[in-house]
Enzyme design. Structure first.
Site, PDB file in Angstrom:
ATOM      1  N   HIS A   7       0.860   5.269  -8.527  1.00  0.00           N
ATOM      2  CA  HIS A   7       1.550   3.977  -8.043  1.00  0.00           C
ATOM      3  C   HIS A   7       3.293   4.163  -8.187  1.00  0.00           C
ATOM      4  O   HIS A   7       3.458   4.811  -9.095  1.00  0.00           O
ATOM      5  CB  HIS A   7       1.463   2.774  -9.191  1.00  0.00           C
ATOM      6  CG  HIS A   7       1.861   1.531  -8.824  1.00  0.00           C
ATOM      7  ND1 HIS A   7       1.733   0.848  -7.772  1.00  0.00           N
ATOM      8  CD2 HIS A   7       2.907   0.723  -9.721  1.00  0.00           C
ATOM      9  CE1 HIS A   7       2.677  -0.183  -7.779  1.00  0.00           C
ATOM     10  NE2 HIS A   7       3.097  -0.301  -8.787  1.00  0.00           N
TER      11      HIS A   7
ATOM     12  N   MET B 157      -5.326   0.575  -0.486  1.00  0.00           N
ATOM     13  CA  MET B 157      -4.656  -0.838  -0.621  1.00  0.00           C
ATOM     14  C   MET B 157      -5.716  -1.825  -0.710  1.00  0.00           C
ATOM     15  O   MET B 157      -5.476  -2.988  -0.306  1.00  0.00           O
ATOM     16  CB  MET B 157      -3.915  -0.897   0.635  1.00  0.00           C
ATOM     17  CG  MET B 157      -2.746   0.037   0.794  1.00  0.00           C
ATOM     18  SD  MET B 157      -1.416   0.160  -0.329  1.00  0.00           S
ATOM     19  CE  MET B 157      -0.788  -1.407  -0.288  1.00  0.00           C
TER      20      MET B 157
HETATM   21  C1  GRF Z   1       2.310   5.928  -2.480  1.00  0.00           C
HETATM   22  O1  GRF Z   1       3.594   5.309  -2.864  1.00  0.00           O
HETATM   23  C2  GRF Z   1       1.422   5.528  -3.494  1.00  0.00           C
HETATM   24  O2  GRF Z   1       1.994   5.550  -4.853  1.00  0.00           O
HETATM   25  C3  GRF Z   1       1.089   3.949  -3.090  1.00  0.00           C
HETATM   26  O3  GRF Z   1       0.902   3.941  -1.799  1.00  0.00           O
HETATM   27  C4  GRF Z   1       1.875   5.040  -1.223  1.00  0.00           C
HETATM   28  C5  GRF Z   1       0.984   5.924  -0.407  1.00  0.00           C
HETATM   29  O4  GRF Z   1       1.517   7.006   0.573  1.00  0.00           O
HETATM   30  N1  GRF Z   1      -0.072   3.457  -3.816  1.00  0.00           N
HETATM   31  P1  GRF Z   1       0.637   7.866   1.318  1.00  0.00           P
HETATM   32  O5  GRF Z   1      -0.204   7.144   2.066  1.00  0.00           O
HETATM   33  O6  GRF Z   1      -0.019   8.640   0.306  1.00  0.00           O
HETATM   34  O7  GRF Z   1       1.856   8.695   2.103  1.00  0.00           O
END
Ligand code: GRF
Length: 205
Positions: free
Chosen positions: A111, A92
């Site tokens: 994404h 993030m």
């Molecule tokens: C996913 O929906 C991805 O597309 C976004 O963040 C989320 C991460 O989920 N960038 P996780 O931590 O892999 O469960």
């Protein structure tokens, strides 16, 4: 002759369910790869525990100085693993060129929206709201290269639509999207590794 497994480094900030999908696929042979390290910018990212359970080195790296320093130092840490692919799986933070220039055409991001739609945070929620307002009738997911600081808008490797149903709740839509992501991420990484999928720009385009 057996080819060597591809070297993956995964950057996370949270739950790590996509990391888990990669780990499972490496373990059961669907992915000819190894996750060599998992880095997080948050100590409470649950994905760290997922990696530790598989005895994969993890590192939590907090920002103390400037963003430029952070990104340069992060690049140095990631480079130690000599990755073939750096995978942003729920990472993030926006990475600057101080990081990206070290891994040209080697950083990929997942994404939970279609190309050009809902870049940035809360993409699924925003898509759900747009559906309820009658502005869209489906959503989707994508895996793209990260060549620069653009947010969720690098060259698209693969995208896939995901339906939204009239009786969906945000939770049910999220579950459908995450399940699709787990599949698409593993499949895209596999195709990159095998050369079935060429990252845009590798042929002097
Ligand atoms: C996913 O929906 C991805 O597309 C976004 O963040 C989320 C991460 O989920 N960038 P996780 O931590 O892999 O469960």
């Amino acid at each position: 002759m057996m080819t060597k497994p591809a070297r993956l480094v995964v950057l996370i900030s949270g739950n790590g369910s996509n990391l888990q999908a990669l780990l499972d696929a490496c373990q059961d042979g669907r992915l000819p790869a190894r996750v060599l390290g998992v880095l997080s910018n948050r100590g409470d990212a649950y994905g760290l525990q997922r990696a530790e359970r598989r005895h994969i080195p993890t590192l939590v790296f907090y920002q103390t100085g400037s963003r430029a320093e952070y990104d340069a130092d992060l690049a140095e840490l990631v480079a130690i693993f000599q990755p073939d692919w750096v995978i942003l799986a729920g990472w993030m933070r926006v990475l600057s060129m101080n990081f990206l220039r070290h891994f040209p055409r080697r950083v990929i991001n997942l994404h939970p929206a279609l190309p050009g739609q809902f870049p940035g945070v809360h993409a699924i929620e925003r898509a759900f709201e747009a559906y309820r307002r009658g502005q869209i009738d489906q959503t989707g997911i994508m895996v793209h290269l990260v060549p620069d600081e653009g947010i969720d808008n690098g060259p698209v490797l693969v995208s896939r639509t995901v339906p939204i149903h009239p009786d969906d709740t945000l939770d049910s839509l999220e579950s459908r999207i995450h399940a699709a992501e787990h599949e698409l991420l593993v499949d895209t990484v596999r195709r990159l590794i095998t050369g079935e999928l060429e990252p845009p720009g590798t042929n002097g385009e």
